[in-house]
Design a protein around this motif. Structure first.
Motif, short mmCIF file in Angstrom:
data_model
loop_
_atom_site.label_atom_id
_atom_site.label_comp_id
_atom_site.label_asym_id
_atom_site.label_seq_id
_atom_site.Cartn_x
_atom_site.Cartn_y
_atom_site.Cartn_z
N ARG A 142 -8.90 -12.16 -1.00
CA ARG A 142 -10.05 -11.32 -0.65
C ARG A 142 -10.33 -10.44 -1.86
O ARG A 142 -9.43 -10.18 -2.66
N LYS A 143 -11.59 -10.00 -1.98
CA LYS A 143 -11.91 -9.13 -3.11
C LYS A 143 -11.98 -7.68 -2.67
O LYS A 143 -12.63 -7.37 -1.68
N VAL A 144 -11.30 -6.84 -3.42
CA VAL A 144 -11.34 -5.42 -3.14
C VAL A 144 -11.62 -4.69 -4.45
O VAL A 144 -11.51 -5.27 -5.52
N LEU A 145 -11.97 -3.42 -4.32
CA LEU A 145 -12.21 -2.62 -5.50
C LEU A 145 -10.99 -1.74 -5.74
O LEU A 145 -10.64 -0.91 -4.90
N LEU A 146 -10.31 -1.97 -6.85
CA LEU A 146 -9.14 -1.15 -7.16
C LEU A 146 -9.20 -0.74 -8.63
O LEU A 146 -9.81 -1.40 -9.45
N SER A 147 -8.53 0.36 -8.93
CA SER A 147 -8.38 0.74 -10.34
C SER A 147 -7.27 -0.11 -10.95
O SER A 147 -6.45 -0.69 -10.24
N GLY A 148 -7.23 -0.16 -12.27
CA GLY A 148 -6.17 -0.89 -12.95
C GLY A 148 -4.79 -0.39 -12.55
O GLY A 148 -3.87 -1.18 -12.32
N ASN A 149 -4.66 0.91 -12.45
CA ASN A 149 -3.38 1.49 -12.04
C ASN A 149 -2.97 0.99 -10.66
O ASN A 149 -1.82 0.56 -10.45
N GLU A 150 -3.91 1.03 -9.72
CA GLU A 150 -3.58 0.58 -8.36
C GLU A 150 -3.28 -0.91 -8.33
O GLU A 150 -2.43 -1.37 -7.55
N ALA A 151 -3.98 -1.67 -9.17
CA ALA A 151 -3.77 -3.12 -9.20
C ALA A 151 -2.35 -3.46 -9.67
O ALA A 151 -1.73 -4.40 -9.17
N VAL A 152 -1.82 -2.68 -10.62
CA VAL A 152 -0.43 -2.88 -11.04
C VAL A 152 0.50 -2.64 -9.85
O VAL A 152 1.42 -3.42 -9.59
N GLY A 153 0.21 -1.57 -9.11
CA GLY A 153 1.05 -1.25 -7.95
C GLY A 153 1.05 -2.36 -6.91
O GLY A 153 2.10 -2.79 -6.44
N GLU A 154 -0.14 -2.88 -6.59
CA GLU A 154 -0.22 -3.94 -5.58
C GLU A 154 0.44 -5.22 -6.09
O GLU A 154 1.12 -5.92 -5.34
N GLY A 155 0.23 -5.52 -7.37
CA GLY A 155 0.87 -6.69 -7.97
C GLY A 155 2.38 -6.59 -7.86
O GLY A 155 3.07 -7.56 -7.51
N ALA A 156 2.90 -5.41 -8.12
CA ALA A 156 4.35 -5.21 -8.05
C ALA A 156 4.86 -5.42 -6.63
O ALA A 156 5.86 -6.12 -6.41
N VAL A 157 4.17 -4.82 -5.67
CA VAL A 157 4.62 -4.94 -4.27
C VAL A 157 4.61 -6.41 -3.85
O VAL A 157 5.57 -6.90 -3.24
N LEU A 158 3.53 -7.15 -4.21
CA LEU A 158 3.46 -8.55 -3.81
C LEU A 158 4.46 -9.42 -4.55
O LEU A 158 4.85 -10.48 -4.09
N ALA A 159 4.89 -8.95 -5.73
CA ALA A 159 5.92 -9.70 -6.46
C ALA A 159 7.31 -9.43 -5.91
O ALA A 159 8.29 -10.04 -6.33
N GLY A 160 7.40 -8.49 -4.97
CA GLY A 160 8.70 -8.23 -4.35
C GLY A 160 9.35 -6.93 -4.81
O GLY A 160 10.50 -6.65 -4.45
N CYS A 161 8.65 -6.13 -5.58
CA CYS A 161 9.22 -4.85 -6.02
C CYS A 161 9.52 -3.98 -4.80
O CYS A 161 8.65 -3.74 -3.98
N ARG A 162 10.76 -3.54 -4.69
CA ARG A 162 11.13 -2.71 -3.54
C ARG A 162 11.80 -1.41 -3.98
O ARG A 162 12.33 -0.67 -3.15
N PHE A 163 11.82 -1.17 -5.28
CA PHE A 163 12.33 0.12 -5.76
C PHE A 163 11.47 0.60 -6.91
O PHE A 163 11.27 -0.12 -7.89
N TYR A 164 10.95 1.80 -6.76
CA TYR A 164 10.13 2.40 -7.82
C TYR A 164 10.61 3.82 -8.03
O TYR A 164 10.78 4.58 -7.07
N ALA A 165 10.81 4.18 -9.29
CA ALA A 165 11.06 5.58 -9.62
C ALA A 165 10.13 5.95 -10.75
O ALA A 165 9.92 5.16 -11.68
N GLY A 166 9.54 7.11 -10.68
CA GLY A 166 8.60 7.51 -11.72
C GLY A 166 8.39 9.00 -11.74
O GLY A 166 8.75 9.71 -10.80
#
Lengths: 348, 180
Positions: free
Chosen positions: A4-28
């Motif tokens: 589906r197409k959504v409107l996201l910023s580049g920053n948010e797109a990195v976040g969603e890509g990470a979650v869908l790739a299986g990222c389950r730990f983030y520290a920042g």
């Protein structure tokens, strides 16, 4: 996979890509121009049973993901230039321990605190090893929101494949820009987790370390790492736009590459034989492809938002160095289309 | 069709919200679209602007150097961006906060009393939507219905705000329609 197409910023797109790739730990730790990314992970990770930590510093953040990955979690941290500088020791350490993580640098102007505008001044730090010791990490240079998403997923896959840190190198404009994004989950192969530290019940203990005191031991390990870095050449990616018959070629990545593509579009309408060569993996750099393309053209203009860092790799790639010229802007300023055209020798 | 747009005003006028809404609406219409907000040291009273490009073709550079359409909500923004507008381009001016006329003779100019129309709907906070509604009529870069139906993407769950913003979009559109 459905998309589906959504409107996201580049920053948010990195976040969603990470979650869908299986990222389950983030520290920042917060820093402009990538705060939307940290905020996105804070909201999104708890939804999928992941862990979000706002660390007390960048040093803490990168060391937290080192720990999380050592215990088997797919882990990521993100920051911008000054914060990434603080993380270099741990990146070297993880290359030495062969601990896979994803680090995202949404570059801003420098040196020091510089400013918060987008820049490309961290190319050498990213590709030549900002930390100490003979190591490299794969570096992806996305140039739109879709690629911010796609290459974050690729970064997770390849960090696992090579057990090495992988960097996504963007700039402030790419972090902030909003574009339609097609959300597609990449198929990630199962991970080999035969090295993680998850408690030595009914198996031999494991050790993750970067310390090898005897010279012959360390050199042997160094040779193994260098072999791995060479094998990464299988993953080289680049994009050529109208390069086949081009007499003059622009070489650029990220936001600069988009400006160059616009210039080529304008030039082609006026009958100019111009093209763009865009490296997508900055390490490993597409030397061979550029060497080949460079043979057939009269002039190569490297365009960067820096004083000329990728320029060094272009000079390594191209046989006839006299063909190569450079145009760069610093401090968060952007290369201008008219100036690029002027330097290509045309008043289009 | 390719329109390079700068929307500008002061912080707190909802400039970025207007830019995002225009971007969503263009996405719904199946156009290519990019939006870059100015970011960082913006605050209420400071300046804010965003670059939006809407095109049928793939968009290469997302940076707007010379806008074909400028929408300004305050005086400082007109002063800053007027000279950059392409010859033959268009400027939509919030005449309530821009007390001067546009000096350029080679562009089409539309004056909209944005604050006055917004205040009739209860708050000057709707000025951004009024201006966007009027811009939709004057330029046709995006349909009013697309703007209206994009609001829930930005205001999920806030039904009252969706309704009041829709009303403001329509008020701007209808003003432009009547004024011609």
């Amino acid at each position: 996979m459905p998309s589906r197409k959504v409107l996201l910023s580049g920053n948010e797109a990195v976040g969603e890509g990470a979650v869908l790739a299986g990222c389950r730990f983030y520290a920042g730790y917060p820093i402009t121009p990538q705060n939307e990314l940290t905020a996105y992970m804070a909201r999104r990770l708890p939804e999928v049973g992941g862990v979000f930590v706002q660390a007390e510093s960048e040093l803490a953040a990168i060391n937290m993901i080192m720990g999380a990955s050592s215990a088997g979690a797919l882990a990521m941290t993100t920051s911008s230039s000054p914060g990434i500088s603080l993380m270099q020791e741990a990146i070297s350490y993880m290359a030495g321990m062969e601990v896979p993580v994803v680090v995202v640098n949404v570059m801003r102007g420098g040196p020091g605190l510089g400013n918060i505008a987008g820049s490309q001044g961290d190319y050498l730090q990213a590709t030549k090893g900002g930390g100490h010791g003979d190591y490299h990490m794969m570096v992806f240079a996305p140039s739109n929101v879709q690629e911010m998403f796609n290459f974050t997923q690729e970064a997770f896959r390849l960090s696992q494949k090579y057990r090495n840190p992988v960097m996504v190198l963007a700039d402030g404009y790419l972090g902030q820009i909003m574009e339609p994004l097609e959300i597609k989950k990449a198929e990630l192969p199962p991970q080999n987790q035969g090295w993680i530290l998850d408690g030595a019940k009914a198996r031999e203990p494991r050790l993750l370390k970067s310390l090898y005191l005897p010279s012959e031991d360390l050199e042997g390990f160094n040779l193994h790492l260098q072999d791995k870095f060479r094998r990464m050449e299988e993953e080289i990616l680049w994009e050529g736009s109208e390069v086949e018959d081009a007499e003059k070629i622009l070489v650029a990545y990220g936001t600069s590459a988009r400006i160059c593509k616009e210039v080529v579009r304008i030039g082609r309408r006026a009958g100019k034989k111009w093209g763009v060569f865009r490296p997508i993996t900055l390490f490993p750099f597409p030397y061979q492809a550029l060497q080949k393309i460079g043979k057939g053209c009269e002039k190569i203009l490297v365009v960067e938002m820096s004083s000329g860092q990728m320029l060094e790799d272009v000079l390594l790639a191209v046989d006839d160095k006299n063909k190569v010229e450079f145009y760069g802007r610093m401090g968060g300023s952007l290369p201008e289309k008219e100036e690029i055209m002027k330097r290509l020798g045309s008043g289009v | 069709m390719k329109e390079e747009i700068i929307i500008a005003g002061f912080g707190g006028q909802g400039i970025l919200f207007a830019g995002k809404l225009l971007t969503w609406a263009s996405l719904i219409e199946d156009n290519k679209v990019t939006c870059i907000p100015s970011y960082g040291a913006e605050m209420r009273g400071g300046t804010a602007h965003c670059h939006v490009i809407v095109s049928r073709e793939e968009i290469a550079s997302p940076i707007v150097e010379k806008p074909s359409l400028l929408v300004v909500l305050n005086r400082q923004s007109l002063d800053r961006f007027e000279k950059r507008v392409l010859s033959g381009g268009r400027i939509v001016v919030n005449s309530d906060l821009v007390e001067r006329k546009v000096e350029r003779k080679d562009v089409r100019v539309y004056y909209v009393p944005g604050n006055e129309l917004a205040e009739k709907l209860g708050s000057s906070l709707f000025t951004n939507m009024v201006m966007l509604g009027a811009t939709s009529f004057y330029t046709g870069i995006v349909k009013l219905e697309s703007l209206v139906s994009s609001l829930p993407n930005l205001l999920a769950g806030k039904e009252e705000l969706i309704t009041s913003n829709q009303r403001a979009l329509k008020a701007g559109y209808e003003y432009a329609h009547a004024a011609g």
